[in-house]
Enzyme design. Structure first.
Site, short mmCIF file in Angstrom:
data_model
loop_
_atom_site.label_atom_id
_atom_site.label_comp_id
_atom_site.label_asym_id
_atom_site.label_seq_id
_atom_site.Cartn_x
_atom_site.Cartn_y
_atom_site.Cartn_z
CG ASN A 146 -8.06 -4.13 1.00
OD1 ASN A 146 -7.37 -3.15 1.24
ND2 ASN A 146 -7.57 -5.36 0.99
CG HIS A 155 -1.97 -1.08 1.20
ND1 HIS A 155 -3.24 -0.93 0.70
CD2 HIS A 155 -1.91 -2.37 1.61
CE1 HIS A 155 -3.91 -2.05 0.83
NE2 HIS A 155 -3.12 -2.95 1.38
CE1 TYR A 197 -2.25 -4.53 9.23
CE2 TYR A 197 -2.46 -2.35 8.27
CZ TYR A 197 -2.68 -3.71 8.21
OH TYR A 197 -3.31 -4.26 7.12
FE1 HDE Z 1 -2.59 -4.71 5.44
N1 HDE Z 1 -0.75 -3.95 5.91
N2 HDE Z 1 -1.96 -6.54 6.07
N3 HDE Z 1 -4.36 -5.56 4.87
N4 HDE Z 1 -3.21 -2.96 4.79
C1 HDE Z 1 -0.38 -2.67 5.72
O1 HDE Z 1 0.74 -1.43 7.37
C2 HDE Z 1 -0.86 -6.78 6.81
C3 HDE Z 1 -4.73 -6.86 5.02
C4 HDE Z 1 -4.47 -2.63 4.37
O2 HDE Z 1 -3.15 3.57 4.03
C5 HDE Z 1 0.96 -2.37 6.35
O3 HDE Z 1 1.07 0.75 7.80
C6 HDE Z 1 -0.81 -8.15 7.23
C7 HDE Z 1 -6.14 -7.01 4.81
C8 HDE Z 1 -4.52 -1.23 4.00
O4 HDE Z 1 -1.53 3.38 5.49
C9 HDE Z 1 1.37 -3.70 6.97
C10 HDE Z 1 -1.93 -8.73 6.70
C11 HDE Z 1 -6.61 -5.76 4.52
C12 HDE Z 1 -3.25 -0.73 4.23
C13 HDE Z 1 0.19 -4.58 6.64
C14 HDE Z 1 -2.66 -7.72 5.98
C15 HDE Z 1 -5.48 -4.87 4.56
C16 HDE Z 1 -2.45 -1.84 4.73
C17 HDE Z 1 1.95 -1.70 5.45
C18 HDE Z 1 -2.39 -10.18 6.80
C19 HDE Z 1 -8.05 -5.35 4.17
C20 HDE Z 1 -2.75 0.66 3.98
C21 HDE Z 1 2.05 -0.28 5.93
C22 HDE Z 1 -2.31 -10.76 8.08
C23 HDE Z 1 -8.98 -5.57 5.23
C24 HDE Z 1 -2.92 1.54 5.18
C25 HDE Z 1 1.25 -0.21 7.12
C26 HDE Z 1 -2.50 2.95 4.87
C27 HDE Z 1 -1.12 -1.72 5.12
C28 HDE Z 1 0.12 -5.84 7.08
C29 HDE Z 1 -3.86 -7.99 5.28
C30 HDE Z 1 -5.63 -3.47 4.26
C31 HDE Z 1 2.67 -4.29 6.51
C32 HDE Z 1 0.29 -8.79 8.05
C33 HDE Z 1 -6.95 -8.30 4.93
C34 HDE Z 1 -5.72 -0.48 3.45
O5 HDE Z 1 1.51 -3.59 8.36
#
Ligand code: HDE
Length: 696
Positions: free
Chosen positions: A149, A76, A363
């Protein structure tokens, strides 16, 4: 109460005001406040001599510059954000005690960040990808982050598979190709080996993954969460947020061209709409499942690869939110905002979804390296609007100057402050939902997570024919980029063939892959079709924020333009007058008409319709390849074309068939109604051949 709410609204702005820096009428200084006399020349040993190490002004400036970048988000990374507010509807105390959801008088400030998943910070906006849609609610009970999402399901069921999935979808490690795209071997290798990804993949291959505008996407919390009421009763919920603007997508050809012509297409669109006062709005709602009904579905509520069809559980609306203010500084706000699904407030709680559980850890962990330490909550965009005090101290980038002796509890040196707040029906301290846990420590996926195909099948079957056609084309395009034939074959024969025989056969045919086993028994979902899966279910009432290009040329008859502008202003439509170069043109009466942009720089792919007024030298204009291409491309992309004039042969001259989307009419007011209807539908769908869908 009202005045306190006003205070709440303004608090976030005031907080940002305190740190806003406006250099107007200020003198230039170093970071230590020393006035600078010369910002053009470094200190040298002689007029042509070497630069002196002593030049503290040069060193401070360059050192700061050297450290201006921070690591981009691991996923993202490409995003854009805006401020706004949320207002609850009355009656939500039936489900939750969260103040911002239950008091309809409160206007809660919010900050939203939209993003793509795969591409780096500098990648194009319009790539085929899931869009992130993260909302920070600055509530009076603490910050609540709804990090969702634009599709309702995810690619893997367990957080332990997330790094594998992300490694596979990111550019390949040996070449760092492709940027911002899933059309490559490692992605398709992974998803063809991991059937639980089939549902999210088919959404990613649908038009949802190439939105026309970030204002026209839905949002989903994906996981099942909990709402907890004042009596402590919990209910399962899935969060949905639905745009008032309806849902619209690009065509794949447009998305690819825009990636080159305007890689900032989405962020520009959002910025422009907000600047023009066309504020996007969404309705936040939940599907509610009582605890006793947890097991009444043919899937597991804890499985993030599943939706609850709205035929089984309709959405209960909770409130609405509006985005009405652009950021002042991209880095300070959009880049530094730190979301975390673990930021919740009393009245909301988690479930045991294994993907959500891993996110709760990830996060905050990622912010430590991205934002450089544990005090990122003190960055203005991340600060709560309610008071926050505790005994955490020191650390990188500490911004607060703590008074007093005590930084521990219990203490007598500070009269035991700050103190705990016991949980209460309202405004109490946070108390976790008391879920009974009884199980063995085990690494095992529940059997109830094992059906991977009935819901992608439901999705495919619920789409309109043109949407199904786009899905076939998307799989075909993506798999055509896969070099290893075994991977293509696996995806078609082992994944698509399990979803739907037509889908498998059509994609297979396009790729030269024979699909042999079409006699399998498909597991059908609890509902046969789900109406809200098709984007056709989200056609908006109005056409606010749509964009129309008007092509001007010398000696144009400009009489009708005022009518066009007046209609556009009334409908909230953005009109741009495009000229051959950016210089103004003269109309047939010699009047100067200003230009909003150059036709070759503002292609039809960036607009929803095109208007060409007649003129004294129209024949010459139509000889211009640029204009011809403009109109033909708009036609190809199923856009309405309005010729403001009375020449019956106009469309024939262009080699186009006249249809419900082509208008030849000198009086613009005669076409406004059908034009509006087509813009509401977003495209002239009848122009798109869908016959290819019927298997040979
Ligand atoms: Fe994320 N995800 N994600 N994700 N995600 C990040 O956090 C992660 C998942 C989503 O505008 C990271 O600050 C793991 C689902 C958005 O700043 C990180 C898993 C959904 C954004 C991270 C998921 C999301 C992130 C990277 C599985 C939809 C952007 C930077 C266990 C419900 C937020 C950060 C923004 C961002 C980890 C799965 C949505 C790496 C470990 C499911 C919208 O922490």
């Amino acid at each position: 109460m009202k005045s306190q709410n006003k205070d709440n609204q303004n608090q976030k702005n005031e907080q940002l005001d305190q740190v806003r820096s406006d250099p107007t009428h200020q003198v230039l200084t170093t970071n230590q406040g020393v006035k600078i006399a010369d910002n053009q020349n470094s200190l040298r040993a002689g007029i042509r001599g070497s630069t002196l190490l002593e030049d503290f002004i040069l060193r401070e400036k360059i050192t700061h510059f050297d450290h201006e970048r921070i690591p981009e988000r691991i996923v993202h990374a490409r995003g854009v954000g805006a401020h706004g507010y949320f207002k609850a509807y009355p009656g939500n105390e039936r489900f939750t005690k969260a103040g911002f959801l239950t008091d309809p008088d409160i206007e809660t400030p919010i900050f939203v960040r939209f993003s793509t998943v795969q591409g780096p910070r500098g990648s194009a906006d319009t790539v085929r990808d899931i869009r992130g849609f993260a909302i920070k609610f600055y509530t009076q009970e603490g910050n609540y982050d709804l990090v969702g999402n634009n599709v309702p399901v995810f690619f893997v069921q367990d957080g332990i598979k997330f790094p594998d999935f992300v490694h596979a979808v990111k550019p390949e490690p040996d070449t760092e190709i492709p940027t911002g795209a899933s059309a490559h071997d490692t992605f398709w290798d992974f998803v063809s080996l991991v059937p639980e990804s089939a549902h999210a993949v088919i959404w990613a291959m649908s038009d949802r993954a190439i939105p026309r505008s970030l204002r026209a996407i839905q949002g989903f919390g994906v996981h099942t969460f909990r709402l907890v009421d004042a009596q402590g009763k919990g209910r399962f919920v899935k969060f949905h947020w639905t745009p008032k603007q309806g849902l619209q997508s690009l065509l794949w050809d447009e998305a690819q061209k825009l990636a080159g012509k305007d890689p900032d297409f989405h962020r520009r669109d959002l910025y422009q709409a907000i600047e023009q006062g066309i504020y996007p709005e969404w309705e936040l709602g939940v599907q509610i499942v009582e605890e006793e009904d947890e097991m009444s579905f043919d899937f597991d509520l804890l499985d993030p690869t599943k939706i609850i069809p709205e035929e089984l559980v309709p959405i209960t609306p909770l409130g609405r939110f509006v985005l009405n203010r652009n950021v002042d500084n991209f880095f300070s706000e959009v880049e530094q905002v730190a979301f975390c699904p673990g930021h919740i407030v009393p009245g909301i709680d988690f479930t045991n979804d294994p993907l959500l559980q891993a996110r709760l850890f990830s996060y905050t962990d990622t912010q430590l390296s991205r934002l450089g330490g544990p005090n990122f909550h003190q960055i203005p965009i991340n600060q709560p609007v309610c008071p926050f005090h505790n005994n955490q101290r020191d650390g990188m980038h500490q911004m607060r100057v703590f008074k007093g002796q005590s930084s521990y509890q219990p203490n007598s040196t500070g009269d035991n402050w700050p103190i705990e707040t016991p949980p209460a029906e309202q405004n109490g301290g946070f108390e976790s939902y008391q879920e009974r846990i009884d199980g063995s420590k085990i690494r095992q996926r529940s059997e109830s997570f094992s059906d991977h195909f009935s819901q992608p099948r439901l999705y495919y079957k619920s789409l309109a024919p043109h949407e199904q056609k786009h899905v076939v084309e998307a799989y075909t395009f993506e798999l055509s980029k896969v070099k290893n034939p075994a991977i293509r074959q696996r995806q078609v024969q082992q994944i698509l063939a399990n979803i739907d025989p037509d889908l498998a056969q059509q994609v297979g045919k396009n790729l030269g892959i024979e699909v042999i086993d079409l006699e399998q028994k498909f597991k059908e979902s609890q509902v046969e079709k789900s109406a809200k899966l098709s984007m056709q279910a989200f056609i908006p009432e109005d056409i606010k924020g749509r964009k129309i290009a008007v092509l001007l040329h010398d000696q144009v008859y400009s009489d009708g333009l005022e009518q066009v502008k007046a209609w556009a202003a009334q409908e909230g439509v953005i009109i741009e007058l495009l000229t051959p170069s950016v210089a103004p043109v003269k109309d047939a009466q010699g009047k100067t008409l200003p230009s909003d942009g150059m036709q070759s720089a503002e292609p039809s792919i960036a607009y929803d319709a095109v208007i060409l007024p007649d003129g004294a030298n129209l024949d010459a204009v139509l000889q211009d390849g640029m204009v011809k291409h403009y109109l033909l491309e708009a036609y190809k992309h199923l856009k309405p074309i309005v010729f403001l004039g009375n020449r019956t042969a106009f469309f024939e001259q262009l080699g186009l068939y006249e249809d419900e989307g082509t208008f030849s009419q000198a009086d613009f007011m005669q076409v406004t109604e059908p034009l509006k209807q087509l813009l509401r539908q977003h495209r002239v769908w009848s122009r798109e051949p869908v016959a290819a869908l019927v298997p040979a």
